[in-house]
Write a protein that holds these residues in place. Structure first.
Motif, PDB file in Angstrom:
ATOM      1  N   ALA A  59       0.802  -1.194   0.000  1.00 35.23           N
ATOM      2  CA  ALA A  59       0.000   0.000   0.000  1.00 35.23           C
ATOM      3  C   ALA A  59       0.854   1.271   0.000  1.00 35.23           C
ATOM      4  O   ALA A  59       0.461   2.290  -0.570  1.00 35.23           O
ATOM      5  N   SER A  60       2.045   1.184   0.581  1.00 31.86           N
ATOM      6  CA  SER A  60       2.764   2.426   0.896  1.00 31.86           C
ATOM      7  C   SER A  60       3.218   3.226  -0.312  1.00 31.86           C
ATOM      8  O   SER A  60       3.405   4.436  -0.223  1.00 31.86           O
ATOM      9  N   GLY A  61       3.409   2.575  -1.460  1.00 33.12           N
ATOM     10  CA  GLY A  61       3.900   3.311  -2.623  1.00 33.12           C
ATOM     11  C   GLY A  61       2.830   4.120  -3.333  1.00 33.12           C
ATOM     12  O   GLY A  61       3.146   5.012  -4.133  1.00 33.12           O
ATOM     13  N   LYS A  80      -1.376  -5.735  -6.569  1.00 35.14           N
ATOM     14  CA  LYS A  80      -2.139  -6.083  -5.372  1.00 35.14           C
ATOM     15  C   LYS A  80      -1.507  -7.292  -4.700  1.00 35.14           C
ATOM     16  O   LYS A  80      -1.015  -8.191  -5.376  1.00 35.14           O
ATOM     17  N   LYS A  81      -1.561  -7.282  -3.389  1.00 39.51           N
ATOM     18  CA  LYS A  81      -1.117  -8.459  -2.648  1.00 39.51           C
ATOM     19  C   LYS A  81      -2.296  -9.406  -2.580  1.00 39.51           C
ATOM     20  O   LYS A  81      -3.318  -9.093  -1.982  1.00 39.51           O
ATOM     21  N   VAL A 104       5.948 -14.295   2.652  1.00 40.31           N
ATOM     22  CA  VAL A 104       5.919 -14.211   1.190  1.00 40.31           C
ATOM     23  C   VAL A 104       4.497 -13.905   0.725  1.00 40.31           C
ATOM     24  O   VAL A 104       3.534 -14.515   1.209  1.00 40.31           O
ATOM     25  N   TYR A 105       4.374 -12.911  -0.180  1.00 39.84           N
ATOM     26  CA  TYR A 105       3.076 -12.581  -0.775  1.00 39.84           C
ATOM     27  C   TYR A 105       3.068 -12.959  -2.246  1.00 39.84           C
ATOM     28  O   TYR A 105       4.097 -12.844  -2.917  1.00 39.84           O
ATOM     29  N   ASP A 106       1.888 -13.351  -2.747  1.00 40.71           N
ATOM     30  CA  ASP A 106       1.683 -13.335  -4.192  1.00 40.71           C
ATOM     31  C   ASP A 106       1.274 -11.914  -4.546  1.00 40.71           C
ATOM     32  O   ASP A 106       0.440 -11.318  -3.860  1.00 40.71           O
ATOM     33  N   ILE A 107       1.854 -11.370  -5.607  1.00 40.28           N
ATOM     34  CA  ILE A 107       1.374 -10.073  -6.099  1.00 40.28           C
ATOM     35  C   ILE A 107       0.801 -10.266  -7.495  1.00 40.28           C
ATOM     36  O   ILE A 107       1.273 -11.116  -8.257  1.00 40.28           O
ATOM     37  N   ILE A 108      -0.227  -9.500  -7.788  1.00 33.35           N
ATOM     38  CA  ILE A 108      -0.879  -9.637  -9.093  1.00 33.35           C
ATOM     39  C   ILE A 108      -1.120  -8.272  -9.737  1.00 33.35           C
ATOM     40  O   ILE A 108      -1.339  -7.271  -9.049  1.00 33.35           O
ATOM     41  N   VAL A 109      -1.042  -8.280 -11.069  1.00 30.69           N
ATOM     42  CA  VAL A 109      -1.421  -7.112 -11.865  1.00 30.69           C
ATOM     43  C   VAL A 109      -2.276  -7.622 -13.017  1.00 30.69           C
ATOM     44  O   VAL A 109      -1.890  -8.586 -13.697  1.00 30.69           O
ATOM     45  N   SER A 110      -3.398  -7.000 -13.229  1.00 28.95           N
ATOM     46  CA  SER A 110      -4.256  -7.401 -14.345  1.00 28.95           C
ATOM     47  C   SER A 110      -3.530  -7.222 -15.675  1.00 28.95           C
ATOM     48  O   SER A 110      -2.892  -6.199 -15.911  1.00 28.95           O
ATOM     49  N   ARG A 111      -3.669  -8.224 -16.548  1.00 32.28           N
ATOM     50  CA  ARG A 111      -3.028  -8.133 -17.877  1.00 32.28           C
ATOM     51  C   ARG A 111      -3.603  -6.974 -18.686  1.00 32.28           C
ATOM     52  O   ARG A 111      -2.962  -6.492 -19.622  1.00 32.28           O
ATOM     53  N   ALA A 112      -4.790  -6.531 -18.298  1.00 31.19           N
ATOM     54  CA  ALA A 112      -5.432  -5.424 -19.038  1.00 31.19           C
ATOM     55  C   ALA A 112      -4.672  -4.115 -18.848  1.00 31.19           C
ATOM     56  O   ALA A 112      -4.807  -3.191 -19.660  1.00 31.19           O
ATOM     57  N   PHE A 113      -3.867  -4.020 -17.764  1.00 29.96           N
ATOM     58  CA  PHE A 113      -3.268  -2.731 -17.422  1.00 29.96           C
ATOM     59  C   PHE A 113      -1.752  -2.671 -17.640  1.00 29.96           C
ATOM     60  O   PHE A 113      -1.109  -1.687 -17.278  1.00 29.96           O
ATOM     61  N   LEU A 114      -1.172  -3.708 -18.191  1.00 29.54           N
ATOM     62  CA  LEU A 114       0.273  -3.719 -18.449  1.00 29.54           C
ATOM     63  C   LEU A 114       0.572  -4.621 -19.640  1.00 29.54           C
ATOM     64  O   LEU A 114       0.196  -5.797 -19.639  1.00 29.54           O
ATOM     65  N   PHE A 126      10.383   2.405  -0.053  1.00 24.49           N
ATOM     66  CA  PHE A 126      11.681   1.984   0.475  1.00 24.49           C
ATOM     67  C   PHE A 126      12.333   0.978  -0.450  1.00 24.49           C
ATOM     68  O   PHE A 126      11.651   0.178  -1.099  1.00 24.49           O
ATOM     69  N   LEU A 127      13.639   0.989  -0.474  1.00 22.37           N
ATOM     70  CA  LEU A 127      14.407  -0.083  -1.107  1.00 22.37           C
ATOM     71  C   LEU A 127      15.359  -0.623  -0.050  1.00 22.37           C
ATOM     72  O   LEU A 127      16.177   0.122   0.493  1.00 22.37           O
ATOM     73  N   ALA A 128      15.207  -1.903   0.241  1.00 21.92           N
ATOM     74  CA  ALA A 128      16.062  -2.533   1.258  1.00 21.92           C
ATOM     75  C   ALA A 128      16.835  -3.686   0.603  1.00 21.92           C
ATOM     76  O   ALA A 128      17.929  -3.503   0.089  1.00 21.92           O
ATOM     77  N   ASN A 129      16.236  -4.858   0.566  1.00 23.59           N
ATOM     78  CA  ASN A 129      16.902  -5.999  -0.082  1.00 23.59           C
ATOM     79  C   ASN A 129      16.509  -6.156  -1.548  1.00 23.59           C
ATOM     80  O   ASN A 129      17.033  -7.026  -2.240  1.00 23.59           O
ATOM     81  N   GLY A 130      15.574  -5.356  -1.976  1.00 21.10           N
ATOM     82  CA  GLY A 130      15.200  -5.374  -3.396  1.00 21.10           C
ATOM     83  C   GLY A 130      14.153  -6.408  -3.765  1.00 21.10           C
ATOM     84  O   GLY A 130      13.875  -6.630  -4.942  1.00 21.10           O
ATOM     85  N   GLU A 131      13.546  -7.031  -2.755  1.00 21.17           N
ATOM     86  CA  GLU A 131      12.580  -8.103  -3.047  1.00 21.17           C
ATOM     87  C   GLU A 131      11.318  -7.565  -3.729  1.00 21.17           C
ATOM     88  O   GLU A 131      10.797  -8.180  -4.661  1.00 21.17           O
ATOM     89  N   ALA A 132      10.810  -6.448  -3.242  1.00 21.94           N
ATOM     90  CA  ALA A 132       9.586  -5.887  -3.840  1.00 21.94           C
ATOM     91  C   ALA A 132       9.845  -5.510  -5.296  1.00 21.94           C
ATOM     92  O   ALA A 132       9.055  -5.840  -6.187  1.00 21.94           O
TER      93      ALA A 132
END
Ligand code: 5GP
Length: 190
Positions: A59-61, A80-81, A104-114, A126-132
């Motif tokens: 959410a934070s970004g 979305k998580k 660990v989260y699954d993240i999803i983006v609709s194919r309609a928007f990318l 934030f950028l820490a270990n770069g996982e996101a």
């Protein structure tokens, strides 16, 4: 960016486990005037790169991404998580290990928007270990979109994510880069 560094120095709280709390202006209460200056700076850094989409992660970004998008004149998509095990076939999906929640989260983006017509700027708080960012880059790659780079508000440069991504040839621009931080000695910027 001096303005952000000063704000972090003034209002940031260093917690155990290398976590910086910035709830008073970035992660809970949001200083929109500050976001506006950050958005202006991101656009200056990525000016002329043809960005037509900003991709962030909930959410934070989202807040900074929306203000920044006004400078680029483009939409924001946020990954979305996902809470369900059954992922729909019409989404791009990846997995992200969360530094702050240790899961660990699954993240999803609709194919309609990318898709292949997009030139994508990633944006996160934030950028820490770069996982996101790794998960977001995976989604950009799947979609066939072009990755322009990553716009980061606060990079904890003492953690390996930024160096790793840069060594892979990804352009990472961070408005504040923290060299070291501790409750006793405060915060030092690069
Ligand atoms: P990474 O995936 O690079 O390891 O961690 C970045 C993500 O974890 C960001 O999306 C951010 O929400 C969260 N995060 C990492 N470190 C911190 C921190 O020190 N403070 C806060 N507030 N969030 C962090």
């Amino acid at each position: 960016m001096k303005l952000l560094e000063e704000r972090i120095r003034r209002d940031g709280i260093v917690r155990d486990g290398d976590v910086l709390k910035v709830d008073s202006f970035l992660n809970h209460q949001m200083d929109v005037a500050l976001f506006n200056e950050m958005g202006r700076e991101f656009e200056r850094l990525f000016h002329g790169c043809g960005v037509n989409k900003i991709l962030t992660i909930e959410a934070s970004g989202i807040g900074v991404a929306c203000v920044t998008a006004q400078y680029f004149g483009c939409p924001v998509v946020f990954a979305k998580k996902s809470k369900t095990k059954n992922l729909a076939p019409d989404v791009w999906t990846s997995k992200v290990y969360s530094f702050t929640h240790d899961r660990v989260y699954d993240i999803i983006v609709s194919r309609a928007f990318l898709g292949p017509e997009d030139r994508v700027l990633l944006l996160d708080d934030f950028l820490a270990n770069g996982e996101a960012l790794k998960g977001l880059i995976d989604i950009v790659d799947q979609s066939g979109a072009a990755l322009v780079g990553a716009a980061i508000c606060v990079e904890k440069a003492f953690q390996p994510g930024g160096d790793k991504l840069r060594s892979e040839g990804i352009r990472v621009e961070s408005l504040a880069r923290i060299k070291s931080m501790s409750a006793e000695n405060g915060i030092e910027f690069c």
